[in-house]
Write a protein that holds these residues in place. Sequence first.
Motif, PDB file in Angstrom:
ATOM      1  N   GLU A  53      40.234 154.198   7.249  1.00  0.00           N
ATOM      2  CA  GLU A  53      38.920 154.486   7.815  1.00  0.00           C
ATOM      3  C   GLU A  53      37.838 153.897   6.923  1.00  0.00           C
ATOM      4  N   SER A  54      36.857 153.306   7.533  1.00  0.00           N
ATOM      5  CA  SER A  54      35.688 152.813   6.833  1.00  0.00           C
ATOM      6  C   SER A  54      34.485 153.486   7.469  1.00  0.00           C
ATOM      7  N   ARG A  55      33.673 154.119   6.657  1.00  0.00           N
ATOM      8  CA  ARG A  55      32.579 154.936   7.181  1.00  0.00           C
ATOM      9  C   ARG A  55      31.287 154.567   6.473  1.00  0.00           C
ATOM     10  N   VAL A  56      30.270 154.292   7.254  1.00  0.00           N
ATOM     11  CA  VAL A  56      28.921 154.097   6.742  1.00  0.00           C
ATOM     12  C   VAL A  56      28.123 155.317   7.148  1.00  0.00           C
ATOM     13  N   TYR A  57      27.459 155.950   6.191  1.00  0.00           N
ATOM     14  CA  TYR A  57      26.732 157.178   6.501  1.00  0.00           C
ATOM     15  C   TYR A  57      25.313 157.097   5.977  1.00  0.00           C
ATOM     16  N   GLY A  58      24.476 157.936   6.547  1.00  0.00           N
ATOM     17  CA  GLY A  58      23.117 158.100   6.077  1.00  0.00           C
ATOM     18  C   GLY A  58      22.679 159.529   6.345  1.00  0.00           C
ATOM     19  N   ASP A  59      22.255 160.223   5.323  1.00  0.00           N
ATOM     20  CA  ASP A  59      21.717 161.564   5.508  1.00  0.00           C
ATOM     21  C   ASP A  59      20.638 161.834   4.482  1.00  0.00           C
ATOM     22  N   THR A  60      19.954 162.929   4.650  1.00  0.00           N
ATOM     23  CA  THR A  60      18.815 163.225   3.794  1.00  0.00           C
ATOM     24  C   THR A  60      19.234 163.635   2.389  1.00  0.00           C
ATOM     25  N   GLN A  61      20.452 164.112   2.205  1.00  0.00           N
ATOM     26  CA  GLN A  61      20.898 164.551   0.883  1.00  0.00           C
ATOM     27  C   GLN A  61      21.468 163.404   0.043  1.00  0.00           C
ATOM     28  N   ARG A  62      22.344 162.585   0.645  1.00  0.00           N
ATOM     29  CA  ARG A  62      23.032 161.533  -0.116  1.00  0.00           C
ATOM     30  C   ARG A  62      22.445 160.151   0.086  1.00  0.00           C
ATOM     31  N   GLY A  63      21.529 159.979   0.991  1.00  0.00           N
ATOM     32  CA  GLY A  63      20.966 158.663   1.263  1.00  0.00           C
ATOM     33  C   GLY A  63      21.916 157.847   2.135  1.00  0.00           C
ATOM     34  N   ILE A  64      21.877 156.530   1.958  1.00  0.00           N
ATOM     35  CA  ILE A  64      22.738 155.644   2.730  1.00  0.00           C
ATOM     36  C   ILE A  64      23.871 155.177   1.828  1.00  0.00           C
ATOM     37  N   GLY A  65      25.097 155.193   2.356  1.00  0.00           N
ATOM     38  CA  GLY A  65      26.248 154.773   1.567  1.00  0.00           C
ATOM     39  C   GLY A  65      27.422 154.466   2.461  1.00  0.00           C
ATOM     40  N   ALA A  66      28.543 154.155   1.818  1.00  0.00           N
ATOM     41  CA  ALA A  66      29.771 153.850   2.553  1.00  0.00           C
ATOM     42  C   ALA A  66      30.956 154.398   1.772  1.00  0.00           C
ATOM     43  N   GLU A  67      32.001 154.749   2.495  1.00  0.00           N
ATOM     44  CA  GLU A  67      33.239 155.160   1.844  1.00  0.00           C
ATOM     45  C   GLU A  67      34.417 154.664   2.663  1.00  0.00           C
ATOM     46  N   ASN A  68      35.474 154.308   1.960  1.00  0.00           N
ATOM     47  CA  ASN A  68      36.713 153.861   2.586  1.00  0.00           C
ATOM     48  C   ASN A  68      37.789 154.874   2.260  1.00  0.00           C
ATOM     49  N   CYS A  69      38.525 155.320   3.269  1.00  0.00           N
ATOM     50  CA  CYS A  69      39.560 156.327   3.067  1.00  0.00           C
ATOM     51  C   CYS A  69      40.887 155.826   3.624  1.00  0.00           C
ATOM     52  N   ARG A  70      41.962 156.245   2.981  1.00  0.00           N
ATOM     53  CA  ARG A  70      43.307 155.959   3.450  1.00  0.00           C
ATOM     54  C   ARG A  70      44.067 157.269   3.495  1.00  0.00           C
ATOM     55  N   THR A  71      44.670 157.574   4.635  1.00  0.00           N
ATOM     56  CA  THR A  71      45.471 158.777   4.800  1.00  0.00           C
ATOM     57  C   THR A  71      46.905 158.361   5.111  1.00  0.00           C
ATOM     58  N   VAL A  72      47.835 158.847   4.307  1.00  0.00           N
ATOM     59  CA  VAL A  72      49.248 158.547   4.512  1.00  0.00           C
ATOM     60  C   VAL A  72      49.953 159.858   4.850  1.00  0.00           C
ATOM     61  N   THR A  73      50.648 159.872   5.975  1.00  0.00           N
ATOM     62  CA  THR A  73      51.412 161.045   6.403  1.00  0.00           C
ATOM     63  C   THR A  73      52.880 160.659   6.446  1.00  0.00           C
ATOM     64  N   ARG A  74      53.716 161.456   5.764  1.00  0.00           N
ATOM     65  CA  ARG A  74      55.150 161.188   5.733  1.00  0.00           C
ATOM     66  C   ARG A  74      55.904 162.400   6.264  1.00  0.00           C
ATOM     67  N   GLN A  75      56.893 162.142   7.106  1.00  0.00           N
ATOM     68  CA  GLN A  75      57.791 163.185   7.594  1.00  0.00           C
ATOM     69  C   GLN A  75      59.220 162.703   7.369  1.00  0.00           C
TER      70      GLN A  75
END
Length: 92
Positions: A53-75
Amino acid sequence: MPWRTNRSLDPRLISTFVGIGLAVGLAGCSTSADVAYGSFQAGPGYQTSRMYESRVYGDTQRGIGAENCRTVTRQATDAFGQLSSSEETVCD
């Protein structure tokens, strides 16, 4: 010409303005744009999925930024047929 001393706004007009104000206020507090893609692998006794997931966000507390997340699920299934699963999420 008689003067009206009791001027009041139409309640529908007031509720319309309040609704518009709330919508604009909430929209201005937080916004985000997300992009996600994933992959899946399976074999005898296991399944693995990865979600990126790649997310660009903007809010009044953190300002404008981006974060990249990786989720791995194993069964996995052990020799006795018991299913175990784990999930790990890492964000930059």
